[in-house]
Design a protein around this motif. Structure first.
Motif, PDB file in Angstrom:
ATOM      1  N   LYS A 117      19.044  -7.812   7.805  1.00  0.00           N
ATOM      2  CA  LYS A 117      17.795  -8.478   7.456  1.00  0.00           C
ATOM      3  C   LYS A 117      16.729  -7.398   7.530  1.00  0.00           C
ATOM      4  N   PRO A 118      16.290  -6.888   6.397  1.00  0.00           N
ATOM      5  CA  PRO A 118      15.365  -5.761   6.416  1.00  0.00           C
ATOM      6  C   PRO A 118      13.921  -6.155   6.143  1.00  0.00           C
ATOM      7  N   GLU A 119      13.015  -5.340   6.640  1.00  0.00           N
ATOM      8  CA  GLU A 119      11.682  -5.299   6.042  1.00  0.00           C
ATOM      9  C   GLU A 119      11.636  -3.973   5.296  1.00  0.00           C
ATOM     10  N   TRP A 120      12.234  -3.981   4.144  1.00  0.00           N
ATOM     11  CA  TRP A 120      12.402  -2.732   3.402  1.00  0.00           C
ATOM     12  C   TRP A 120      11.391  -2.576   2.279  1.00  0.00           C
ATOM     13  N   THR A 121      10.572  -3.589   2.070  1.00  0.00           N
ATOM     14  CA  THR A 121       9.588  -3.484   0.996  1.00  0.00           C
ATOM     15  C   THR A 121       8.245  -4.052   1.418  1.00  0.00           C
ATOM     16  N   ALA A 122       7.198  -3.503   0.833  1.00  0.00           N
ATOM     17  CA  ALA A 122       5.822  -3.959   1.037  1.00  0.00           C
ATOM     18  C   ALA A 122       5.005  -3.409  -0.129  1.00  0.00           C
ATOM     19  N   LEU A 123       3.773  -3.825  -0.221  1.00  0.00           N
ATOM     20  CA  LEU A 123       2.876  -3.277  -1.245  1.00  0.00           C
ATOM     21  C   LEU A 123       2.085  -2.140  -0.625  1.00  0.00           C
ATOM     22  N   VAL A 124       2.074  -1.008  -1.317  1.00  0.00           N
ATOM     23  CA  VAL A 124       1.575   0.234  -0.749  1.00  0.00           C
ATOM     24  C   VAL A 124       0.498   0.841  -1.644  1.00  0.00           C
ATOM     25  N   ALA A 125      -0.525   1.421  -1.013  1.00  0.00           N
ATOM     26  CA  ALA A 125      -1.599   2.122  -1.728  1.00  0.00           C
ATOM     27  C   ALA A 125      -1.680   3.555  -1.227  1.00  0.00           C
ATOM     28  N   PRO A 126      -2.280   4.460  -2.006  1.00  0.00           N
ATOM     29  CA  PRO A 126      -2.454   5.830  -1.533  1.00  0.00           C
ATOM     30  C   PRO A 126      -3.407   5.884  -0.342  1.00  0.00           C
ATOM     31  N   LYS A 127      -3.351   6.953   0.385  1.00  0.00           N
ATOM     32  CA  LYS A 127      -4.258   7.153   1.506  1.00  0.00           C
ATOM     33  C   LYS A 127      -5.706   7.090   1.029  1.00  0.00           C
ATOM     34  N   GLY A 128      -6.513   6.295   1.728  1.00  0.00           N
ATOM     35  CA  GLY A 128      -7.922   6.200   1.392  1.00  0.00           C
ATOM     36  C   GLY A 128      -8.250   5.317   0.208  1.00  0.00           C
ATOM     37  N   SER A 129      -7.292   4.552  -0.289  1.00  0.00           N
ATOM     38  CA  SER A 129      -7.518   3.699  -1.457  1.00  0.00           C
ATOM     39  C   SER A 129      -8.512   2.584  -1.141  1.00  0.00           C
ATOM     40  N   ALA A 130      -9.244   2.179  -2.162  1.00  0.00           N
ATOM     41  CA  ALA A 130     -10.171   1.053  -2.016  1.00  0.00           C
ATOM     42  C   ALA A 130      -9.447  -0.288  -2.110  1.00  0.00           C
ATOM     43  N   ILE A 131      -8.188  -0.252  -2.500  1.00  0.00           N
ATOM     44  CA  ILE A 131      -7.397  -1.485  -2.602  1.00  0.00           C
ATOM     45  C   ILE A 131      -6.941  -1.888  -1.207  1.00  0.00           C
ATOM     46  N   LYS A 132      -7.386  -3.049  -0.750  1.00  0.00           N
ATOM     47  CA  LYS A 132      -7.096  -3.489   0.615  1.00  0.00           C
ATOM     48  C   LYS A 132      -6.369  -4.830   0.672  1.00  0.00           C
ATOM     49  N   SER A 133      -6.255  -5.504  -0.466  1.00  0.00           N
ATOM     50  CA  SER A 133      -5.615  -6.813  -0.477  1.00  0.00           C
ATOM     51  C   SER A 133      -4.885  -7.022  -1.794  1.00  0.00           C
ATOM     52  N   VAL A 134      -4.053  -8.040  -1.837  1.00  0.00           N
ATOM     53  CA  VAL A 134      -3.336  -8.361  -3.072  1.00  0.00           C
ATOM     54  C   VAL A 134      -4.331  -8.725  -4.167  1.00  0.00           C
ATOM     55  N   GLU A 135      -5.391  -9.432  -3.814  1.00  0.00           N
ATOM     56  CA  GLU A 135      -6.405  -9.817  -4.805  1.00  0.00           C
ATOM     57  C   GLU A 135      -7.021  -8.593  -5.474  1.00  0.00           C
TER      58      GLU A 135
END
Length: 330
Positions: free
Chosen positions: A118-136
């Motif tokens: 049972k993995p947590e092998w995936t997530a949504l990732v942004a580059p370091k310092g990105s302005a993207i902070k949420s799925v929205e």
């Protein structure tokens, strides 16, 4: 755009794309004795127990007693493992549960017979310092994902939860490692990552998580071709016994397991340890919890038009086969 994605999903899942590599799984009896001449197993860096099994040669040793050859083929993602299964290039393939569900819904003759983690092998990732902070914040952005795999399905479920759909973003179809590279080089705004690549970039490039949800990660399943399972049930049980040996060994030897994973996957020890930390190896028999997880994922996939079946539950029930594992483990 959505129709294009749906078409590609079907192609990947049914296996019209030819499998890479020269291996061909055997469906012929050896000397008429009711056993295969060869068994072809995949191994994948997202399935640490498969790496351990390959490393120690336990399968070759066990099946040599019955004059059955063993071959291992590397799968770079669930989509590749499913291509191998559907082209009969492997007999057993390691995938995410939801990826196997898509394939099954599109007619792939496979069964999920064992849970390797049972993995947590995936997530949504942004580059370091990105302005993207949420799925929205992903609306209108480029997001890398490997279509037909758990990270892609994770992305769809995350968008759905946020009131968005795949048409609200530009999905860039890249194999997992290439998606990570595209993220760090600025070619995409976000990435639906997969370990060990995700762990590597987190530790070495300072990438940041946009969204994590372990419940959106479907279980890691070992799948067998239905034809093989029907013809060679004893060999299916033997393979599960070998996976159980590897699972027990990983639980008892976590430090050495990390060292082997690092060596085989050509990653640092720190990255390997991070990947192993995100895996729970304690539920090897597929059952109710996996069925519930796949039904939840299946409904989102149906809404996106990726699964066409009117009865997702029926497809899930046909996919999950606990009989072999139950007989071996209990």
């Amino acid at each position: 755009m959505k129709k294009w994605f749906v078409f590609l999903i079907v192609v990947l899942s049914i296996g019209f794309i030819s499998a890479c590599g020269d291996s061909e799984a055997s469906t012929n009896d050896s000397n008429g004795e009711g056993k295969p001449e060869k068994i072809v197993l995949d191994y994948a860096y997202y399935s640490p127990t498969s790496v351990i099994l390959k490393k120690f040669g336990w399968a070759e040793e066990a099946f040599a007693e019955d004059d059955i050859d063993v071959e291992f083929v590397l799968s770079q993602g669930s989509n590749k493992a499913l291509e191998f299964l559907n082209s009969s290039s492997v007999d057993f393939g390691s995938t995410a549960g939801a990826a196997a569900l898509i394939a099954k819904a599109n007619g792939a003759p496979i069964e999920s017979v064992y849970i390797y983690s049972k993995p947590e092998w995936t997530a949504l990732v942004a580059p370091k310092g990105s302005a993207i902070k949420s799925v929205e914040d992903l609306k209108g952005k480029k997001v890398a994902a490997t279509i037909g795999t758990d990270p892609y399905i994770f992305l769809l479920r995350s968008l759905n939860e946020a009131g968005l759909t795949s048409t609200d973003v530009e999905i860039v179809n890249l194999q997992h490692a290439d998606g990570g590279t595209a993220l760090t080089t600025g070619q995409v705004d976000a990435w639906a990552g997969l370990d060990p690549h995700m762990a590597k970039l987190e530790l070495e490039a300072g990438t940041e998580f946009i969204y994590r949800n372990i419940d959106f990660n479907t279980y890691g399943t070992l799948n067998v071709r239905s034809e093989f399972a029907e013809k060679y049930p004893e060999q299916v049980k033997e393979v599960i016994e070998l996976y159980e040996k590897a699972r027990t060994w990983v639980l008892e030897n976590p430090e050495e397991a990390a060292e082997i994973l690092a060596e085989e996957a050509q990653i640092t020890l720190e990255v390997a340890k991070k990947e192993l930390e995100r895996n729970d190896f304690n539920e090897p028999i597929p059952g109710k919890v996996q069925i519930e997880a796949l039904n939840a994922a299946g409904e989102v996939l149906k809404e996106e038009g990726i699964i066409k079946s009117d009865d997702v539950g029926k497809v899930v029930d046909e996919l999950i086969n606990p009989d072999f594992s139950t007989e071996v483990i209990q």
